[in-house]
Design an enzyme around this catalytic site. Structure first.
Site, PDB file in Angstrom:
ATOM      1  N   SER A 163       0.844  -1.195   0.000  1.00 30.59           N
ATOM      2  CA  SER A 163       0.000   0.000   0.000  1.00 30.59           C
ATOM      3  C   SER A 163       0.874   1.238   0.000  1.00 30.59           C
ATOM      4  O   SER A 163       1.995   1.221   0.540  1.00 30.59           O
ATOM      5  CB  SER A 163      -0.896   0.022   1.243  1.00 30.59           C
ATOM      6  OG  SER A 163      -1.578   1.266   1.368  1.00 30.59           O
ATOM      7  N   TYR A 176      -1.545   0.173   9.974  1.00 31.98           N
ATOM      8  CA  TYR A 176      -1.746  -0.534   8.710  1.00 31.98           C
ATOM      9  C   TYR A 176      -0.613  -0.182   7.748  1.00 31.98           C
ATOM     10  O   TYR A 176      -0.034  -1.062   7.093  1.00 31.98           O
ATOM     11  CB  TYR A 176      -3.097  -0.151   8.115  1.00 31.98           C
ATOM     12  CG  TYR A 176      -3.358  -0.706   6.737  1.00 31.98           C
ATOM     13  CD1 TYR A 176      -3.729  -2.031   6.557  1.00 31.98           C
ATOM     14  CD2 TYR A 176      -3.241   0.105   5.599  1.00 31.98           C
ATOM     15  CE1 TYR A 176      -3.976  -2.546   5.282  1.00 31.98           C
ATOM     16  CE2 TYR A 176      -3.482  -0.402   4.335  1.00 31.98           C
ATOM     17  CZ  TYR A 176      -3.846  -1.720   4.176  1.00 31.98           C
ATOM     18  OH  TYR A 176      -4.082  -2.228   2.922  1.00 31.98           O
TER      19      TYR A 176
END
Length: 272
Positions: A163, A176
């Site tokens: 990501s 995250y």
């Protein structure tokens, strides 16, 4: 007198693009594939000829996903991505039915919390790390070790889903992002260790329009998309195309790379 430049010109054979059904006869497993990015990847690989094995936690949702595919081209196996028994079931099934594995897409990931790191429960952080990082490593370990898959012999390819939150701090999803930064480095390290037999790459998306990312854009999609040079958010199909490329022979000289698929937002100064 011969043309001195002719030797530098590609031959007809070498210039011919590798395209079409790039995964004919191959078997691919995609984790976290009952919806969103994972399901989009499964559809793309199957459309290019692969038999796809989809995994996800919920049997009902997984069954609905498998029903979208032509008969005999997809199998669903439900279970938790960080469960060793589930991974064993998946790989044993593939070995029994097909005797080979060609592509592993480590897509399964979680982000159960939203907010600043100083307020985060450490148990939640441990769970994110277990699923997103150690889970990715475990899927690769088990694929390589399984004697019935011939993953090395088939010049296997691994594509992990990272990501852009692992590249730049992103508000509300800090841990995250930390886990995805680890996935990116894990990708590079595995590529060095597993070459030349197995190629390992990753795709790092920005905001993709899925249920998983709803909190990042719902009710303000136009505002969020305005920060992207392409002026739109990503789709599962965008990420599927990048994954299919990295998993194909078109990327045969590419390994240890993290392909940023973000519509240009990070370069423009944005974040996830």
């Amino acid at each position: 007198m011969s043309d001195s430049t002719s030797a530098a010109q590609p031959t007809a054979a070498s210039a011919e693009p590798k395209s079409g059904r790039r995964f004919d006869g191959q078997v691919a497993v995609i984790t976290g594939a009952s919806r969103g990015i994972g399901l989009g990847i499964a559809h793309r690989l199957q459309a290019e000829g692969a038999t796809v094995i989809l995994t996800a936690r919920k049997p009902e949702a997984l069954g609905e996903a498998v029903a979208e595919f032509p008969e005999g081209t997809a199998i669903g196996i439900a279970g938790k991505a960080d469960d060793p028994a589930h991974r064993a079931e998946v790989f044993d099934t593939i070995a029994e039915k097909f005797g080979r594995l060609d592509v592993l897409v480590a897509n399964a990931g979680i982000n159960p919390v939203y907010g600043p790191l100083v307020d985060m429960e450490l148990d939640a952080a441990r769970k994110i790390f277990d699923v997103n990082v150690l889970g990715t490593l475990a899927w690769v370990q088990d694929a390589v070790r399984h004697q019935g898959l011939n993953f090395r012999e088939n010049r296997g390819r691994v594509v992990a889903i990272s990501s852009v939150a692992g590249q730049v701090p992103s508000e509300g999803i800090g841990f995250y992002g930390i886990s995805k930064a680890a996935v990116s480095h894990l990708t590079k390290t595995l590529a060095v260790e597993l070459g030349p037999d197995i190629r390992v790459n990753a795709v790092a998306p920005a905001v993709v329009k899925t249920k998983f990312a709803t909190a990042l854009y719902e009710g303000r999609e136009e505002e969020v998309a305005s920060a992207y040079p392409v002026k739109r958010l990503g789709t599962p199909e965008d990420i599927a195309g990048a994954v299919a490329y990295l998993a194909s022979e078109d990327a045969d000289w590419i390994t240890a790379q993290v392909l940023t698929a973000d519509g240009g937002v990070v370069t423009a100064g944005g974040s996830a």
